[in-house]
Design a protein around this motif. Structure first.
Motif, short mmCIF file in Angstrom:
data_model
loop_
_atom_site.label_atom_id
_atom_site.label_comp_id
_atom_site.label_asym_id
_atom_site.label_seq_id
_atom_site.Cartn_x
_atom_site.Cartn_y
_atom_site.Cartn_z
N GLU A 249 0.86 -1.18 0.00
CA GLU A 249 0.00 0.00 0.00
C GLU A 249 0.90 1.23 0.00
N LYS A 250 0.29 2.40 0.05
CA LYS A 250 1.02 3.66 -0.10
C LYS A 250 2.13 3.81 0.92
N HIS A 251 1.89 3.43 2.17
CA HIS A 251 2.85 3.66 3.24
C HIS A 251 3.61 2.39 3.65
N SER A 252 3.49 1.32 2.89
CA SER A 252 4.23 0.10 3.23
C SER A 252 5.70 0.30 2.90
N GLN A 253 6.57 -0.41 3.61
CA GLN A 253 8.01 -0.27 3.40
C GLN A 253 8.56 -1.49 2.67
N LEU A 254 9.69 -1.30 2.03
CA LEU A 254 10.33 -2.39 1.31
C LEU A 254 10.76 -3.48 2.29
N ILE A 255 10.54 -4.71 1.93
CA ILE A 255 10.78 -5.83 2.84
C ILE A 255 12.23 -5.88 3.32
N ASN A 256 13.18 -5.55 2.44
CA ASN A 256 14.60 -5.60 2.82
C ASN A 256 14.89 -4.64 3.96
N ASN A 257 14.30 -3.45 3.92
CA ASN A 257 14.50 -2.47 4.99
C ASN A 257 13.91 -2.96 6.30
N ALA A 258 12.74 -3.61 6.23
CA ALA A 258 12.07 -4.11 7.43
C ALA A 258 12.88 -5.24 8.06
N ILE A 259 13.46 -6.10 7.23
CA ILE A 259 14.28 -7.19 7.74
C ILE A 259 15.49 -6.64 8.48
N TRP A 260 16.16 -5.68 7.86
CA TRP A 260 17.35 -5.08 8.48
C TRP A 260 16.99 -4.44 9.82
N LEU A 261 15.88 -3.73 9.87
CA LEU A 261 15.48 -3.05 11.11
C LEU A 261 15.14 -4.06 12.20
N SER A 262 14.44 -5.12 11.84
CA SER A 262 14.08 -6.16 12.81
C SER A 262 15.32 -6.80 13.40
#
Length: 208
Positions: free
Chosen positions: A85-98
């Motif tokens: 959706e409009k405000h979803s983030q790229l999965i790679n960024n979310a993995i790194w942050l987690s």
């Protein structure tokens, strides 16, 4: 007459031996629409059987699955909802942050048609606070078992492969994609009542 394989449910083209066994440093939770339970074209079943840390949860409108809620609230996991959706983030960024926070990613994949997925998100307020992530891929879907698929959409098994690749395991992701290609051809042959000749198909592909 040949008997149906109890695992893959194919009569002439058992594909169980082609399914890879994969381990990932994350958890994948399939939030499944109940209609998928009776669809023989469902690919989420193969993600469950191939990837060790994967679980299935049937969506109910009025009451979320208690097992899924236990995963979502577990302090060792960072839940992430696969829903572009409009405000979803790229999965790679979310993995790194987690991982930088010392948590394992908990990927929630909605297993259903795109219309059913939108309904599930819209009617599940308990999903509202979970960060949404999306996948960026240049490869087209190779899934051929359902009609009227929207351009750019991936089947559940392909989404799983993209997650595994984003986690850094390109080899296992490619094994899943190869399995899907073989399964689609074997499925079509099985429904036509004959065995799939993989060698002939390979020769035709190489010939042009």
């Amino acid at each position: 007459m040949a008997a149906f394989c109890p695992e893959c449910q194919l009569r002439y083209n058992c594909i169980c031996e082609y399914l890879p066994s994969i381990e990932i440093n994350a958890h994948i939770a399939l939030l499944m629409h109940e209609n998928e339970l009776t669809r023989d074209t469902n690919t989420g079943q193969w993600l469950l059987k191939s990837t060790q840390t994967t679980s299935q949860h049937i969506w109910q409108r009025k009451r979320p699955c208690s097992r899924l809620m236990a995963l979502i609230t577990h302090p060792n996991y960072q839940p992430l909802l696969l829903f572009p959706e409009k405000h979803s983030q790229l999965i790679n960024n979310a993995i790194w942050l987690s991982q930088s926070q010392g948590k394992k990613p908990l990927f929630i994949i909605i297993d259903g048609t795109w219309q059913e997925a939108r309904k599930i998100v819209r009617k599940s307020p308990w999903l509202n606070d979970i960060p949404k992530v999306h996948i960026k891929t240049s490869r087209p879907s190779s899934y051929q078992l359902r009609r009227n698929q929207e351009l750019g959409n991936l089947c559940t098994l392909e989404v799983g492969a993209e997650i595994i690749q984003a986690l850094g395991d390109k080899s296992s992701a490619e094994k899943l994609r190869l399995f899907l290609g073989h399964y689609c051809q074997a499925f079509h042959a099985d429904k036509s009542g004959h065995q799939f000749d993989s060698k002939s198909a390979k020769r035709r592909k190489e010939a042009g």
